[in-house]
Design an enzyme around this catalytic site. Sequence first.
Site, PDB file in Angstrom:
ATOM      1  CG  HIS A  86      -1.735   1.231   1.347  1.00  0.00           C
ATOM      2  ND1 HIS A  86      -1.532   2.130   2.358  1.00  0.00           N
ATOM      3  CD2 HIS A  86      -2.716   1.731   0.571  1.00  0.00           C
ATOM      4  CE1 HIS A  86      -2.386   3.133   2.200  1.00  0.00           C
ATOM      5  NE2 HIS A  86      -3.110   2.911   1.128  1.00  0.00           N
TER       6      HIS A  86
ATOM      7  CG  ASP B 164      -3.393   5.076  -1.540  1.00  0.00           C
ATOM      8  OD1 ASP B 164      -4.399   4.954  -0.804  1.00  0.00           O
ATOM      9  OD2 ASP B 164      -2.255   5.294  -1.105  1.00  0.00           O
TER      10      ASP B 164
ATOM     11  CE1 TYR C 140      12.111  13.195 -15.752  1.00  0.00           C
ATOM     12  CE2 TYR C 140      13.336  15.219 -15.485  1.00  0.00           C
ATOM     13  CZ  TYR C 140      12.732  14.294 -16.300  1.00  0.00           C
ATOM     14  OH  TYR C 140      12.750  14.460 -17.658  1.00  0.00           O
TER      15      TYR C 140
END
Length: 146
Positions: free
Chosen positions: A22, A66, A116
């Site tokens: 998770h 999520d 990034y």
Amino acid sequence: MLKGIPQILSPELLKVLCEMGHSDTIVIADGNFPAESMGKNGKVLRLDGHGVPEILEAILKVFPLDSYVEEPVSLMEVVPGDKVETPIWNTYKEIVSKYDGRGEKCVGNIERFKFYDKAKEAYAIIATSEKALYANVLLQKGVVVE
């Protein structure tokens, strides 16, 4: 081979998706993304010959997003001044909407260098042959409740 599992999901990718917990993240990167340099601390998986939409679709068939964050799907923002169209983002939103009841509301944008930074911390990066610009997607894994 397995029944019900999209064939594009290689054994190695299935293992990675299963290992993730998770809130772990995975990047599906376009062909211009510096996957190897960004993925030095994680895993880099190659799915050459495939585009991001087909991989995104296959992953979301087995991967919960999520539900504890508003935007578990993140796209790399276009750098101000770049004259780039991103019609592929609409494709991503359509795909996400098929697998998450929040629809496109769970898709957000992240500034390029922040993307990034998040990619460097991702559990894995999938390198693709996607030619569209700004076609990178970051997914945050949710909880399997079934």
